[in-house]
Design a protein around this motif. Structure first.
Motif, PDB file in Angstrom:
ATOM      1  N   ASN A  34       0.410  -1.108  -0.123  1.00 12.84           N
ATOM      2  CA  ASN A  34      -0.074  -0.206  -0.250  1.00 12.84           C
ATOM      3  C   ASN A  34       0.885   1.609  -0.135  1.00 12.84           C
ATOM      4  O   ASN A  34       1.966   0.967   0.587  1.00 12.84           O
ATOM      5  CB  ASN A  34      -0.852  -0.318   1.092  1.00 12.84           C
ATOM      6  CG  ASN A  34      -1.928  -0.993   1.001  1.00 12.84           C
ATOM      7  OD1 ASN A  34      -2.616  -1.147  -0.273  1.00 12.84           O
ATOM      8  ND2 ASN A  34      -2.444  -1.116   2.597  1.00 12.84           N
ATOM      9  N   THR A  37       3.670   3.567  -4.812  1.00 16.47           N
ATOM     10  CA  THR A  37       3.168   3.756  -6.372  1.00 16.47           C
ATOM     11  C   THR A  37       4.431   4.578  -7.646  1.00 16.47           C
ATOM     12  O   THR A  37       4.221   4.853  -8.675  1.00 16.47           O
ATOM     13  CB  THR A  37       2.012   4.869  -6.672  1.00 16.47           C
ATOM     14  OG1 THR A  37       2.632   6.285  -5.856  1.00 16.47           O
ATOM     15  CG2 THR A  37       1.028   4.767  -5.790  1.00 16.47           C
ATOM     16  N   LYS A  68      -1.433   1.257 -14.614  1.00 16.84           N
ATOM     17  CA  LYS A  68      -1.956   0.283 -12.993  1.00 16.84           C
ATOM     18  C   LYS A  68      -1.861   1.586 -12.010  1.00 16.84           C
ATOM     19  O   LYS A  68      -1.928   1.747 -11.007  1.00 16.84           O
ATOM     20  CB  LYS A  68      -1.336  -0.802 -13.125  1.00 16.84           C
ATOM     21  CG  LYS A  68      -0.750  -1.548 -13.247  1.00 16.84           C
ATOM     22  CD  LYS A  68      -0.636  -3.386 -12.771  1.00 16.84           C
ATOM     23  CE  LYS A  68      -1.171  -4.244 -13.773  1.00 16.84           C
ATOM     24  NZ  LYS A  68      -2.382  -5.216 -12.400  1.00 16.84           N
ATOM     25  N   SER A  69      -1.518   2.803 -12.440  1.00 16.37           N
ATOM     26  CA  SER A  69      -1.675   4.265 -12.287  1.00 16.37           C
ATOM     27  C   SER A  69      -0.037   4.331 -11.236  1.00 16.37           C
ATOM     28  O   SER A  69      -0.330   4.826 -10.918  1.00 16.37           O
ATOM     29  CB  SER A  69      -2.618   4.163 -10.562  1.00 16.37           C
ATOM     30  OG  SER A  69      -4.102   4.553 -12.252  1.00 16.37           O
ATOM     31  N   TYR A  70       0.963   3.666 -11.316  1.00 20.51           N
ATOM     32  CA  TYR A  70       2.429   4.157 -10.814  1.00 20.51           C
ATOM     33  C   TYR A  70       3.267   4.682 -11.598  1.00 20.51           C
ATOM     34  O   TYR A  70       2.678   5.302 -12.931  1.00 20.51           O
ATOM     35  CB  TYR A  70       3.256   2.091 -11.338  1.00 20.51           C
ATOM     36  CG  TYR A  70       2.598   1.204 -10.420  1.00 20.51           C
ATOM     37  CD1 TYR A  70       3.041   1.077  -8.833  1.00 20.51           C
ATOM     38  CD2 TYR A  70       1.769   0.349 -10.191  1.00 20.51           C
ATOM     39  CE1 TYR A  70       2.250   0.415  -7.734  1.00 20.51           C
ATOM     40  CE2 TYR A  70       1.277  -0.710  -9.574  1.00 20.51           C
ATOM     41  CZ  TYR A  70       1.154  -0.614  -8.335  1.00 20.51           C
ATOM     42  OH  TYR A  70       1.382  -1.531  -7.677  1.00 20.51           O
ATOM     43  N   GLU A 175      -0.251  -8.960 -14.423  1.00 20.92           N
ATOM     44  CA  GLU A 175      -1.994  -8.856 -13.927  1.00 20.92           C
ATOM     45  C   GLU A 175      -2.018  -9.346 -11.988  1.00 20.92           C
ATOM     46  O   GLU A 175      -2.777  -9.450 -11.266  1.00 20.92           O
ATOM     47  CB  GLU A 175      -2.873 -10.189 -14.471  1.00 20.92           C
ATOM     48  CG  GLU A 175      -3.735  -9.210 -15.680  1.00 20.92           C
ATOM     49  CD  GLU A 175      -4.008 -10.738 -16.879  1.00 20.92           C
ATOM     50  OE1 GLU A 175      -3.720 -11.886 -16.479  1.00 20.92           O
ATOM     51  OE2 GLU A 175      -4.595  -9.872 -17.618  1.00 20.92           O
ATOM     52  N   LYS A 179      -2.451  -5.720  -5.547  1.00 17.45           N
ATOM     53  CA  LYS A 179      -3.129  -4.298  -6.015  1.00 17.45           C
ATOM     54  C   LYS A 179      -3.193  -3.635  -4.846  1.00 17.45           C
ATOM     55  O   LYS A 179      -2.896  -4.176  -3.447  1.00 17.45           O
ATOM     56  CB  LYS A 179      -4.717  -4.622  -6.344  1.00 17.45           C
ATOM     57  CG  LYS A 179      -4.777  -5.168  -7.694  1.00 17.45           C
ATOM     58  CD  LYS A 179      -5.917  -5.219  -7.836  1.00 17.45           C
ATOM     59  CE  LYS A 179      -5.702  -5.797  -9.153  1.00 17.45           C
ATOM     60  NZ  LYS A 179      -5.993  -7.406 -10.038  1.00 17.45           N
ATOM     61  N   GLU A 180      -2.628  -2.279  -4.610  1.00 17.55           N
ATOM     62  CA  GLU A 180      -3.062  -2.043  -3.506  1.00 17.55           C
ATOM     63  C   GLU A 180      -4.692  -1.716  -2.776  1.00 17.55           C
ATOM     64  O   GLU A 180      -5.369  -1.699  -3.821  1.00 17.55           O
ATOM     65  CB  GLU A 180      -2.984  -0.153  -4.110  1.00 17.55           C
ATOM     66  CG  GLU A 180      -2.911   1.074  -2.736  1.00 17.55           C
ATOM     67  CD  GLU A 180      -2.614   2.495  -2.616  1.00 17.55           C
ATOM     68  OE1 GLU A 180      -2.542   3.123  -2.116  1.00 17.55           O
ATOM     69  OE2 GLU A 180      -1.900   2.789  -4.300  1.00 17.55           O
ATOM     70  N   GLU A 181      -4.372  -1.812  -1.757  1.00 19.26           N
ATOM     71  CA  GLU A 181      -5.746  -1.785  -1.125  1.00 19.26           C
ATOM     72  C   GLU A 181      -6.540  -0.021  -0.813  1.00 19.26           C
ATOM     73  O   GLU A 181      -5.022  -0.342  -0.149  1.00 19.26           O
ATOM     74  CB  GLU A 181      -5.710  -2.809   0.298  1.00 19.26           C
ATOM     75  CG  GLU A 181      -5.368  -4.072  -0.296  1.00 19.26           C
ATOM     76  CD  GLU A 181      -5.256  -4.846   0.827  1.00 19.26           C
ATOM     77  OE1 GLU A 181      -5.617  -4.624   1.849  1.00 19.26           O
ATOM     78  OE2 GLU A 181      -4.752  -5.951   1.183  1.00 19.26           O
ATOM     79  N   LYS A 182      -7.926  -0.699  -0.810  1.00 17.42           N
ATOM     80  CA  LYS A 182      -8.684   1.112  -0.472  1.00 17.42           C
ATOM     81  C   LYS A 182      -9.041   1.005   0.316  1.00 17.42           C
ATOM     82  O   LYS A 182      -9.812  -0.184   1.145  1.00 17.42           O
ATOM     83  CB  LYS A 182      -8.611   1.855  -1.764  1.00 17.42           C
ATOM     84  CG  LYS A 182      -7.793   1.559  -2.737  1.00 17.42           C
ATOM     85  CD  LYS A 182      -8.160   2.552  -3.980  1.00 17.42           C
ATOM     86  CE  LYS A 182      -7.828   2.710  -4.899  1.00 17.42           C
ATOM     87  NZ  LYS A 182      -6.955   3.591  -6.016  1.00 17.42           N
TER      88      LYS A 182
END
Length: 182
Positions: A34, A37, A68-70, A175, A179-182
């Protein structure tokens, strides 16, 4: 009527089942991804490396991570540092085929003169392996490793086809990236 439906279905299932791409991942379950980025890709070409392929891998990794917004940054500013290794080797697989010969009765008793012939043949192919590691820049330890293997085609392809293929395998591999947890 059944043959008209069954035969194309069997061909389709055979073609779908022919994919040789395999993906395997491992990661540090204690590492918190988390907020991580910013990334950098670090790669040094070695003597004999295919720099065209390496450049395509870097470009594909960049495109997939950006999607993936990195955010790509300098190595000193990165939360994650990606490195990769490529290996190509020739392999041989032994395959055994069993064929019925003669008349075996087809379920109506013993039959006459039926038997099985075993035939073993060697299948030669080239296997490519791509290992992508994500490192924690503070500890220099691997926090995520992805490995993708595929049987490489011996037929020549265009630079555009090679680029598309590399993008496809990088996309499939990433894939599995946490993924970053929100």
């Amino acid at each position: 009527m059944i043959k008209k439906i069954l035969i194309p279905l069997m061909i389709l299932l055979t073609l779908v089942g022919c994919s040789t791409i395999s993906v395997n991942v491992d990661y540090d379950t204690d590492y918190n991804f988390n907020g991580k980025t910013k990334y950098a890709i670090v790669h040094s070409d070695r003597a004999g490396d295919n720099t065209l392929t390496n450049d395509r891998i870097i470009e594909a990794l960049t495109q997939v991570l950006n999607a993936k917004s990195y955010k790509k940054v300098k190595k000193e500013e990165a939360d994650l540092i990606f490195v990769f290794h490529v290996n190509v080797q020739d392999k041989t697989e032994l395959r055994t085929d069993y064929q019925m010969v003669g008349y075996g009765g087809y379920g109506f008793g013993r039959g006459f003169g039926g038997g099985v012939i075993e035939t073993t043949s060697a299948y030669n192919y080239t296997e490519g392996t791509l290992v992508v590691d994500a490192l924690n820049p503070k500890t220099k330890k691997i926090v995520w490793r992805g490995i993708v293997k595929d049987e490489l085609s011996s037929s020549s392809s265009t630079p555009e086809e090679k680029t598309a293929y590399i993008h496809k395998i990088i996309t499939k591999l990433m894939e599995k990236f946490p993924k970053e947890e929100k």
